[in-house]
Design a protein around this motif. Structure first.
Motif, PDB file in Angstrom:
ATOM      1  N   VAL A  49      16.519  66.427  34.028  1.00  0.00           N
ATOM      2  CA  VAL A  49      15.507  67.169  33.275  1.00  0.00           C
ATOM      3  C   VAL A  49      14.646  66.237  32.428  1.00  0.00           C
ATOM      4  O   VAL A  49      13.416  66.368  32.388  1.00  0.00           O
ATOM      5  N   SER A  50      15.275  65.283  31.740  1.00  0.00           N
ATOM      6  CA  SER A  50      14.514  64.377  30.877  1.00  0.00           C
ATOM      7  C   SER A  50      13.684  63.392  31.692  1.00  0.00           C
ATOM      8  O   SER A  50      12.478  63.236  31.470  1.00  0.00           O
ATOM      9  N   GLY A  51      14.342  62.729  32.645  1.00  0.00           N
ATOM     10  CA  GLY A  51      13.615  61.765  33.462  1.00  0.00           C
ATOM     11  C   GLY A  51      12.585  62.412  34.364  1.00  0.00           C
ATOM     12  O   GLY A  51      11.455  61.934  34.490  1.00  0.00           O
ATOM     13  N   GLY A  52      12.979  63.531  34.996  1.00  0.00           N
ATOM     14  CA  GLY A  52      12.042  64.231  35.874  1.00  0.00           C
ATOM     15  C   GLY A  52      10.859  64.800  35.114  1.00  0.00           C
ATOM     16  O   GLY A  52       9.725  64.787  35.608  1.00  0.00           O
ATOM     17  N   GLY A  53      11.122  65.302  33.898  1.00  0.00           N
ATOM     18  CA  GLY A  53      10.028  65.828  33.087  1.00  0.00           C
ATOM     19  C   GLY A  53       9.032  64.750  32.711  1.00  0.00           C
ATOM     20  O   GLY A  53       7.809  64.964  32.745  1.00  0.00           O
ATOM     21  N   PHE A  54       9.541  63.567  32.346  1.00  0.00           N
ATOM     22  CA  PHE A  54       8.652  62.459  32.007  1.00  0.00           C
ATOM     23  C   PHE A  54       7.809  62.049  33.208  1.00  0.00           C
ATOM     24  O   PHE A  54       6.589  61.842  33.087  1.00  0.00           O
ATOM     25  N   LEU A  55       8.438  61.936  34.383  1.00  0.00           N
ATOM     26  CA  LEU A  55       7.691  61.533  35.572  1.00  0.00           C
ATOM     27  C   LEU A  55       6.632  62.564  35.952  1.00  0.00           C
ATOM     28  O   LEU A  55       5.522  62.206  36.371  1.00  0.00           O
ATOM     29  N   ALA A  56       6.970  63.851  35.805  1.00  0.00           N
ATOM     30  CA  ALA A  56       6.005  64.898  36.131  1.00  0.00           C
ATOM     31  C   ALA A  56       4.801  64.820  35.200  1.00  0.00           C
ATOM     32  O   ALA A  56       3.647  64.911  35.645  1.00  0.00           O
ATOM     33  N   LEU A  57       5.048  64.653  33.909  1.00  0.00           N
ATOM     34  CA  LEU A  57       3.934  64.552  32.961  1.00  0.00           C
ATOM     35  C   LEU A  57       3.142  63.268  33.174  1.00  0.00           C
ATOM     36  O   LEU A  57       1.914  63.258  33.025  1.00  0.00           O
ATOM     37  N   ARG A  58       3.825  62.197  33.493  1.00  0.00           N
ATOM     38  CA  ARG A  58       3.155  60.916  33.713  1.00  0.00           C
ATOM     39  C   ARG A  58       2.170  61.010  34.867  1.00  0.00           C
ATOM     40  O   ARG A  58       1.149  60.300  34.892  1.00  0.00           O
ATOM     41  N   ASN A  59       2.473  61.866  35.839  1.00  0.00           N
ATOM     42  CA  ASN A  59       1.605  62.012  37.006  1.00  0.00           C
ATOM     43  C   ASN A  59       0.710  63.244  36.912  1.00  0.00           C
ATOM     44  O   ASN A  59       0.125  63.666  37.905  1.00  0.00           O
ATOM     45  N   THR A  60       0.620  63.828  35.713  1.00  0.00           N
ATOM     46  CA  THR A  60      -0.340  64.897  35.432  1.00  0.00           C
ATOM     47  C   THR A  60      -1.628  64.269  34.905  1.00  0.00           C
ATOM     48  O   THR A  60      -1.586  63.230  34.236  1.00  0.00           O
ATOM     49  N   ALA A  61      -2.759  64.869  35.219  1.00  0.00           N
ATOM     50  CA  ALA A  61      -4.044  64.344  34.744  1.00  0.00           C
ATOM     51  C   ALA A  61      -3.967  64.015  33.263  1.00  0.00           C
ATOM     52  O   ALA A  61      -3.504  64.836  32.451  1.00  0.00           O
ATOM     53  N   MET A  62      -4.409  62.819  32.885  1.00  0.00           N
ATOM     54  CA  MET A  62      -4.212  62.326  31.534  1.00  0.00           C
ATOM     55  C   MET A  62      -4.824  63.231  30.476  1.00  0.00           C
ATOM     56  O   MET A  62      -4.257  63.443  29.406  1.00  0.00           O
ATOM     57  N   ASP A  63      -5.980  63.801  30.775  1.00  0.00           N
ATOM     58  CA  ASP A  63      -6.655  64.636  29.782  1.00  0.00           C
ATOM     59  C   ASP A  63      -6.011  66.014  29.635  1.00  0.00           C
ATOM     60  O   ASP A  63      -6.390  66.783  28.744  1.00  0.00           O
ATOM     61  N   LEU A  64      -5.031  66.327  30.485  1.00  0.00           N
ATOM     62  CA  LEU A  64      -4.361  67.622  30.408  1.00  0.00           C
ATOM     63  C   LEU A  64      -2.881  67.497  30.024  1.00  0.00           C
ATOM     64  O   LEU A  64      -2.174  68.500  29.958  1.00  0.00           O
ATOM     65  N   GLN A  65      -2.429  66.297  29.753  1.00  0.00           N
ATOM     66  CA  GLN A  65      -1.034  66.108  29.365  1.00  0.00           C
ATOM     67  C   GLN A  65      -0.732  66.765  28.026  1.00  0.00           C
ATOM     68  O   GLN A  65       0.322  67.380  27.844  1.00  0.00           O
ATOM     69  N   GLY A  66      -1.643  66.644  27.081  1.00  0.00           N
ATOM     70  CA  GLY A  66      -1.443  67.261  25.774  1.00  0.00           C
ATOM     71  C   GLY A  66      -1.378  68.783  25.866  1.00  0.00           C
ATOM     72  O   GLY A  66      -0.527  69.420  25.232  1.00  0.00           O
ATOM     73  N   ARG A  67      -2.259  69.362  26.659  1.00  0.00           N
ATOM     74  CA  ARG A  67      -2.226  70.816  26.857  1.00  0.00           C
ATOM     75  C   ARG A  67      -0.917  71.249  27.491  1.00  0.00           C
ATOM     76  O   ARG A  67      -0.347  72.281  27.133  1.00  0.00           O
ATOM     77  N   THR A  68      -0.447  70.465  28.451  1.00  0.00           N
ATOM     78  CA  THR A  68       0.799  70.801  29.121  1.00  0.00           C
ATOM     79  C   THR A  68       1.969  70.819  28.138  1.00  0.00           C
ATOM     80  O   THR A  68       2.825  71.704  28.192  1.00  0.00           O
ATOM     81  N   LEU A  69       1.989  69.853  27.244  1.00  0.00           N
ATOM     82  CA  LEU A  69       3.049  69.813  26.234  1.00  0.00           C
ATOM     83  C   LEU A  69       3.010  71.058  25.352  1.00  0.00           C
ATOM     84  O   LEU A  69       4.047  71.665  25.067  1.00  0.00           O
ATOM     85  N   LEU A  70       1.817  71.437  24.921  1.00  0.00           N
ATOM     86  CA  LEU A  70       1.682  72.605  24.044  1.00  0.00           C
ATOM     87  C   LEU A  70       2.057  73.892  24.774  1.00  0.00           C
ATOM     88  O   LEU A  70       2.837  74.714  24.259  1.00  0.00           O
ATOM     89  N   ILE A  71       1.527  74.072  25.959  1.00  0.00           N
ATOM     90  CA  ILE A  71       1.811  75.283  26.743  1.00  0.00           C
ATOM     91  C   ILE A  71       3.303  75.395  27.044  1.00  0.00           C
ATOM     92  O   ILE A  71       3.912  76.461  26.894  1.00  0.00           O
ATOM     93  N   SER A  72       3.909  74.291  27.441  1.00  0.00           N
ATOM     94  CA  SER A  72       5.330  74.309  27.795  1.00  0.00           C
ATOM     95  C   SER A  72       6.207  74.560  26.578  1.00  0.00           C
ATOM     96  O   SER A  72       7.244  75.233  26.682  1.00  0.00           O
ATOM     97  N   ALA A  73       5.823  74.021  25.427  1.00  0.00           N
ATOM     98  CA  ALA A  73       6.616  74.221  24.208  1.00  0.00           C
ATOM     99  C   ALA A  73       6.674  75.695  23.830  1.00  0.00           C
ATOM    100  O   ALA A  73       7.726  76.205  23.426  1.00  0.00           O
ATOM    101  N   VAL A  74       5.570  76.391  23.976  1.00  0.00           N
ATOM    102  CA  VAL A  74       5.519  77.813  23.610  1.00  0.00           C
ATOM    103  C   VAL A  74       6.215  78.669  24.662  1.00  0.00           C
ATOM    104  O   VAL A  74       7.074  79.509  24.343  1.00  0.00           O
ATOM    105  N   LEU A  75       5.869  78.476  25.932  1.00  0.00           N
ATOM    106  CA  LEU A  75       6.436  79.315  26.992  1.00  0.00           C
ATOM    107  C   LEU A  75       7.940  79.094  27.163  1.00  0.00           C
ATOM    108  O   LEU A  75       8.689  80.049  27.420  1.00  0.00           O
TER     109      LEU A  75
END
Length: 253
Positions: A118-144
């Motif tokens: 979960v920790s390693g896979g989550g980091f790799l998934a975010l690392r390969n997400t568009a850079m300008d949308l990584q912050g949004r992904t963190l916020l959306i995932s934290a709430v949901l």
């Protein structure tokens, strides 16, 4: 006043932020219902950490710091729940044995594997997400991810009331349509989703995860525990990171 007290109780319960204000026991019984609101606080700080740190260091390091923040904030509460959940579910063959293993403070091989994936896979998934949308992904995932606890609490019995550390944080009368009310914090998230496919995919995956988790917990345990809720948060977060990587892949250099 009750709303503020309940939110502060959620802060005390799920983080290590000290609150000097005396809070009544009733506020703590509603603390878990404010997990989605707390998700905005956690995800918002993650967003800021990523934006600021990426100006001074490599993007990977900034992303690591943003992912590290919730773990430090809660002293690994949800990660501990995930490890105990994995050990109990995969190591026990009966409900009593699963619950017994989940109570054991020691972490077994299944728990270690779950944390690594979960920790390693989550980091790799975010690392390969568009850079300008990584912050949004963190916020959306934290709430949901924290919101996933609300329907589970409203539709499954809480186990091990006697002697459970989480007993005081579980609402005693919370079922039916009442389970929808604490979910209002997820509505503003739609403003952070940049496309129609994302507006469909994120709620869909979130809903399917709730249905799967509820069915799995009902079948394997007949209810849920505090460790189950921590595991649900981490599983949902990981799944949403993978979804973001799928929807918004990072362009090759």
């Amino acid at each position: 006043m009750k709303v503020l007290q309940s939110f502060l109780a959620a802060v005390v319960t799920f983080t290590r932020i000290p609150i000097l204000w005396h809070l009544p026991a009733e506020a703590f019984s509603r603390a878990s219902l404010y997990l989605p609101v707390l998700g905005w606080l956690v995800g918002g700080v993650q967003f800021v950490i990523l934006m600021v740190a990426s100006r001074w260091m490599a993007q990977d390091v900034a992303l690591f710091l943003a992912l590290l923040f919730p773990c430090l904030l809660s002293a690994g509460m949800h990660e501990d729940g995930l490890a105990d959940f994995a050990d109990g579910m995969l190591g026990g063959h009966t409900i009593p044995r699963r619950l017994e293993i989940m109570k054991d403070p020691r972490v077994g091989s299944y728990g270690v594997l779950a944390l690594l994936i979960v920790s390693g896979g989550g980091f790799l998934a975010l690392r390969n997400t568009a850079m300008d949308l990584q912050g949004r992904t963190l916020l959306i995932s934290a709430v949901l991810s924290r919101s996933v606890c609300i329907p589970l609490l409203g539709t499954l019995p809480y186990l091990n009331h006697a002697g459970s550390r989480s007993q005081g944080f579980i609402p005693t009368s919370f079922h039916g349509w009442r389970t929808l009310l604490p979910l209002w914090p997820i509505i503003p998230l739609f403003t952070f989703l940049p496309s129609i496919p994302a507006m469909i995919a994120f709620p869909l995956v979130w809903g399917l995860l709730i249905l799967w988790l509820r069915r799995y917990l009902q079948k394997q345990l007949g209810g849920l525990t505090g460790d189950c809720l921590g595991a649900a948060i981490k599983i949902c977060e990981f799944s949403l990171f993978l979804l973001a990587c799928l929807l918004w892949p990072q362009s090759p250099p």
